[in-house]
Design a protein around this motif. Structure first.
Motif, PDB file in Angstrom:
ATOM      1  N   ARG A   1      34.844  40.456  44.511  1.00 42.03           N
ATOM      2  CA  ARG A   1      35.906  39.651  43.903  1.00 42.03           C
ATOM      3  C   ARG A   1      36.948  40.515  43.189  1.00 42.03           C
ATOM      4  O   ARG A   1      38.141  40.235  43.262  1.00 42.03           O
TER       5      ARG A   1
ATOM      6  N   THR B   1      31.821  30.578  39.695  1.00 40.22           N
ATOM      7  CA  THR B   1      30.921  30.369  38.560  1.00 40.22           C
ATOM      8  C   THR B   1      29.616  29.714  39.007  1.00 40.22           C
ATOM      9  O   THR B   1      28.521  30.113  38.582  1.00 40.22           O
TER      10      THR B   1
ATOM     11  N   SER C   1      37.891  29.809  44.209  1.00 45.34           N
ATOM     12  CA  SER C   1      38.270  29.357  42.865  1.00 45.34           C
ATOM     13  C   SER C   1      37.248  29.817  41.832  1.00 45.34           C
ATOM     14  O   SER C   1      36.101  30.138  42.172  1.00 45.34           O
ATOM     15  N   LYS C   2      37.700  29.824  40.599  1.00 42.72           N
ATOM     16  CA  LYS C   2      36.817  30.249  39.513  1.00 42.72           C
ATOM     17  C   LYS C   2      35.592  29.327  39.415  1.00 42.72           C
ATOM     18  O   LYS C   2      34.486  29.787  39.104  1.00 42.72           O
TER      19      LYS C   2
ATOM     20  N   GLU D   1      42.247  31.730  44.926  1.00 43.26           N
ATOM     21  CA  GLU D   1      42.783  32.141  43.635  1.00 43.26           C
ATOM     22  C   GLU D   1      43.243  33.598  43.654  1.00 43.26           C
ATOM     23  O   GLU D   1      42.662  34.453  44.308  1.00 43.26           O
TER      24      GLU D   1
END
Length: 413
Positions: A398, A20, A15-16, A2
């Motif tokens: 990040r 998460t 990816s988010k 991402e």
């Protein structure tokens, strides 16, 4: 992978959803520790297994260990900004972040230890000028402020924040005067690292840790600073290696790691010479002079046997130093990793014996060895800083340009 406007340009992140889930796992561990911390603050120190013999709990060992491991920040800053080792600018950001995590964790642990954190300011307002811990508290707090200042420019360089002209210029100007903060950090670290060693060394009633020295400074004062400067950079290398494995990216060039490992190796080698000399003098002069034999300080129980001295000096001291000071040892990635792991364990073992074994050794003939088993609340609050560190490092990697060489080393991003 991402990319978003708040991720540094030229790099890609997971990816988010993956991020998460990763953060959720770390947060769950963090909350477990926070709950234990709440119990200790609300119900008191009866939540621990501390007793009349063990006035210092597991977390005080953790406190001293993370302060030593965070020593990579001040020593790498000293090498980079004071001695002009420009190559280390490619890892100094990460060293500062690791130091920031270690020192903020140390302050958190102290807040747990004093039981009533709202009265923490008493240390400064009602300072006991005869206590080395007062010097530790002053220097620790001031150095944490220095680390925060050193960390801020990296935060301001987040793509979103960097678009704000004031923050952009502030970060640039802070970088230009960073040598001043690095020098301040070295000065403060010398005294708080040393004073932590001094706390053990001045305990005349505890012959296991008591040391002679120069004026009011026992030899442990200098050994603690020396060992932090030697092993702190090893912890920086180890965390960098772990980060590279988790992200599956090369983040720092090998020549940077090699240089830091070489300097750490020579620091560790000279530290071991001083440590061995100190141990021999203590065993044949200091302890007998106080009516003890060397073996009075070691026992057959599984925790405090002679093996712990062999582990600290031979396996986690001489062996990693021998690997790191030789080019063949450093260039072999498996041996390099083994050496930095052993060095990290070694300084942690040193803090363990200087805190807990000091309390366990009987000081009068009719006493037996005191044993100690931490409660789950103590374990949880000791693990709490680890989860906190994982969260801070994950966010920093990040969203911040931590590694200047990342784009060059990962051109297919």
């Amino acid at each position: 992978m991402e990319t978003t406007p708040i991720i540094p340009p030229g790099v890609k992140r997971c990816s988010k959803m993956q991020f998460t889930l990763w953060m959720a796992a770390a947060t769950a561990v963090l909350l477990w520790g926070v709950y234990a911390m709440y119990l200790i603050w609300y119900k008191g120190l009866n939540q621990t297994n501390m007793n009349d013999a063990y006035g210092f709990a597991l977390w005080i060992w953790a406190d001293l260990a993370v302060i030593a491991l965070g020593g990579g920040a001040f020593f790498t800053g000293f090498l980079t900004y004071i001695l002009g080792k420009d190559k280390l600018k490619n890892i100094i950001n990460y060293a500062v972040i690791i130091g920031f995590i270690c020192y903020s964790s140390a302050l958190l642990i102290l807040a747990i230890d004093i039981g009533q954190p709202l009265r923490g300011w008493f240390i400064f307002w009602h300072a006991n000028e005869h206590s080395m811990l007062t010097e530790v508290a002053f220097c620790l707090s001031c150095y944490f402020a220095v680390l925060t200042v050193e960390f801020l420019p990296n935060i301001f360089e987040n793509p979103k924040l960097d678009k704000i002209p004031f923050l952009h210029h502030l970060a640039h100007n802070m970088h230009s005067i960073m040598a001043v903060f690095a020098a301040t950090g070295v000065f403060l670290s010398f005294f708080h690292q040393g004073s932590l060693g001094g706390v053990s060394g001045v305990l005349f009633g505890r012959p296991f840790s008591y040391r002679e020295g120069i004026n009011v400074w026992p030899w442990t004062f200098f050994l603690f600073t020396w060992s932090a400067a030697a092993c702190g950079p090893c912890f920086t290398i180890l965390v960098t290696w772990i980060t590279e494995k988790l992200t599956r990216k090369k983040l720092v060039k090998d020549d940077v790691i090699q240089l830091l490992a070489k300097i750490s190796g020579w620091m560790l080698a000279t530290y071991m010479i001083a440590k061995i000399a100190d141990t021999i003098y203590w065993a044949v002069v200091t302890a007998p002079g106080m009516g003890f034999s060397f073996m009075d300080f070691y026992t057959n129980n599984p925790v405090y046997g002679l093996w712990i001295l062999i582990l600290e000096i031979v396996i986690c001291g001489i062996l990693p130093a021998a690997i790191l000071i030789t080019r063949k040892g450093r260039e072999n990635k498996s041996l390099l990793l083994l050496a930095v792991v052993l060095a990290v364990i070694g300084v942690s073992v040193n803090r363990w014996v200087m805190v807990l074994q000091t309390l366990a050794v009987p000081v009068v003939p009719f006493e037996s060895w005191f044993m100690y088993s931490p409660s789950w609340q103590e374990v949880a609050t000791t693990i709490l800083p680890v989860a906190y560190g994982v969260i801070v490092i994950s966010l920093a990697h990040r969203y911040l340009p931590v590694f200047p060489q990342e784009r060059e080393l990962n051109p297919t991003n």
